[in-house]
Enzyme design. Structure first.
Site, mmCIF file in Angstrom:
data_model
loop_
_atom_site.group_PDB
_atom_site.id
_atom_site.type_symbol
_atom_site.label_atom_id
_atom_site.label_comp_id
_atom_site.label_asym_id
_atom_site.label_seq_id
_atom_site.Cartn_x
_atom_site.Cartn_y
_atom_site.Cartn_z
ATOM 1 N N GLU A 132 34.670 -35.249 -67.809
ATOM 2 C CA GLU A 132 34.504 -34.713 -66.446
ATOM 3 C C GLU A 132 33.362 -33.692 -66.393
ATOM 4 O OE1 GLU A 132 35.536 -36.453 -64.192
ATOM 5 O OE2 GLU A 132 37.471 -35.849 -63.415
ATOM 6 N N THR A 185 31.413 -33.545 -55.912
ATOM 7 C CA THR A 185 32.342 -32.529 -56.411
ATOM 8 C C THR A 185 31.591 -31.239 -56.753
ATOM 9 O OG1 THR A 185 33.854 -34.185 -57.233
ATOM 10 C CG2 THR A 185 34.015 -32.024 -58.244
HETATM 11 N N1 HSE Z 1 40.117 -29.930 -58.785
HETATM 12 C C1 HSE Z 1 38.847 -30.573 -58.581
HETATM 13 C C2 HSE Z 1 38.187 -29.942 -57.385
HETATM 14 C C3 HSE Z 1 39.070 -32.032 -58.324
HETATM 15 O O1 HSE Z 1 38.861 -29.776 -56.368
HETATM 16 O O2 HSE Z 1 37.008 -29.603 -57.453
HETATM 17 C C4 HSE Z 1 37.827 -32.817 -58.061
HETATM 18 O O3 HSE Z 1 38.188 -34.129 -57.643
#
Ligand code: HSE
Length: 311
Positions: A132, A185
């Site tokens: 990730e 993201t």
């Molecule tokens: N927890 C992460 C965010 C998930 O909200 O940035 C990304 O899919």
């Protein structure tokens, strides 16, 4: 039995689940990604085909999450072997449905199968978390954990990594609506405040505890009272057209709660029946359509299985 190739499906996921930024997530049945791994004679890890990404993903195995996990898995076990990877994206990118996580988990589960399952799913998890970082700059685990372990997961701690699989009440259904806009993201994380007022933190950890307790006790009213996000949603909702109306429509259609799926723009709602899930989907779609945004939508029980061996 040793085999030369393997085909695996790994599911999309809803991360955060309102109150649990970076710690809570659950898996859907669909959409998801499919990978095919084959042993090759070049001695290299190669991505030979990607479909469904409109050419957006890197074909360089050192930059694509599927290639990255295969490489780190083989290095960890001291195995020198060439692997050819086919990745079939069956879900939208930049949608908040854990696209990079699904690819990483599918490839990781596949290489572990191909090598005769030397590692447990829990032992595989850190490889997917690291992937990730390659995909979006931070090693968050709330998509890869449910994609790999199935069901609802809680990241109790990142350092050391401590992930707990939570029980899933049998009547819980998820509705996910994906508006046709893209949010990276990385960008959705860069707009977040770096510190949180104590009163917001208190509300948030009360809700995280409440949601976990609600799942354990199959107490849908408690789940409903806990599906609030005081910290992240107020900022990220600004990136989603008509967010307040879409959420209102979901709640009026019978949702237990509704919030942003992962980093968005998809939104999810939980409910206690397929019929209610369908009504919620219709209401949310209409609220997006009111501002001329087209959507796809997925309705499913929580996927407790995680990745699946196809052949
Ligand atoms: N927890 C992460 C965010 C998930 O909200 O940035 C990304 O899919």
């Amino acid at each position: 039995m040793t085999r030369d190739s393997v085909r695996v499906y790994a599911p999309a996921t809803v991360a955060n689940v309102a109150c649990g930024f970076d710690v809570l997530g659950f898996a859907l049945y669909e959409p998801g990604d499919e990978v095919i791994l084959r042993k090759n004679h070049t001695g290299k890890i190669e991505i030979i085909l990607i479909t469904g990404d409109e050419g957006k993903l890197s074909r360089d195995a050192t930059k694509n999450t599927a290639g990255v996990v295969v490489d780190s898995f083989l290095k960890h076990l001291g195995l020198r072997i060439g692997i050819s990877i086919e990745l079939h994206k069956k879900m939208p990118l930049g949608s908040g449905l854990g696209s990079s996580a699904a690819s990483a988990v599918a490839a990781l589960f596949a290489i572990n199968e191909l090598m005769g399952q030397p590692l447990t799913r829990m032992e595989l998890l850190p490889f997917a978390v690291e992937a990730e970082r390659v995909a979006c700059g931070t090693a968050h685990a709330d998509n890869v954990a449910p994609a790999l372990l199935g069901g609802f997961t809680l990241v109790r701690s990142y350092d050391p990594l401590d992930v707990v699989k939570l029980p899933v009440p049998s009547e819980l259904f998820a509705t996910v609506v994906h508006p046709h806009i893209e949010i990276r993201t990385e960008d959705a994380r860069s707009i977040l405040r770096k510190s949180v007022p104590l009163k917001d933190a208190i509300a948030q950890w009360g809700n995280v505890g409440g949601l976990v307790a609600g799942l354990l006790m199959a107490d849908y009213a408690l789940i409903s009272r806990s599906l609030h996000d005081q910290i992240v949603e107020p900022m990220r909702s600004l990136l989603i057209p008509n967010f307040a109306q879409v959420k209102k429509a979901a709640m009026e259609a019978g949702a237990l709660g509704c919030s942003i799926s992962g980093s968005g723009p998809s939104m999810f709602a939980l409910s206690t029946s397929l019929h209610t899930g369908q009504n919620i989907a219709h209401a949310m779609k209409q609220a997006f359509a009111a501002v001329n945004i087209q959507t796809d939508c997925y309705i499913s029980p929580i996927n407790t299985e995680g990745p699946r061996l196809l052949d």
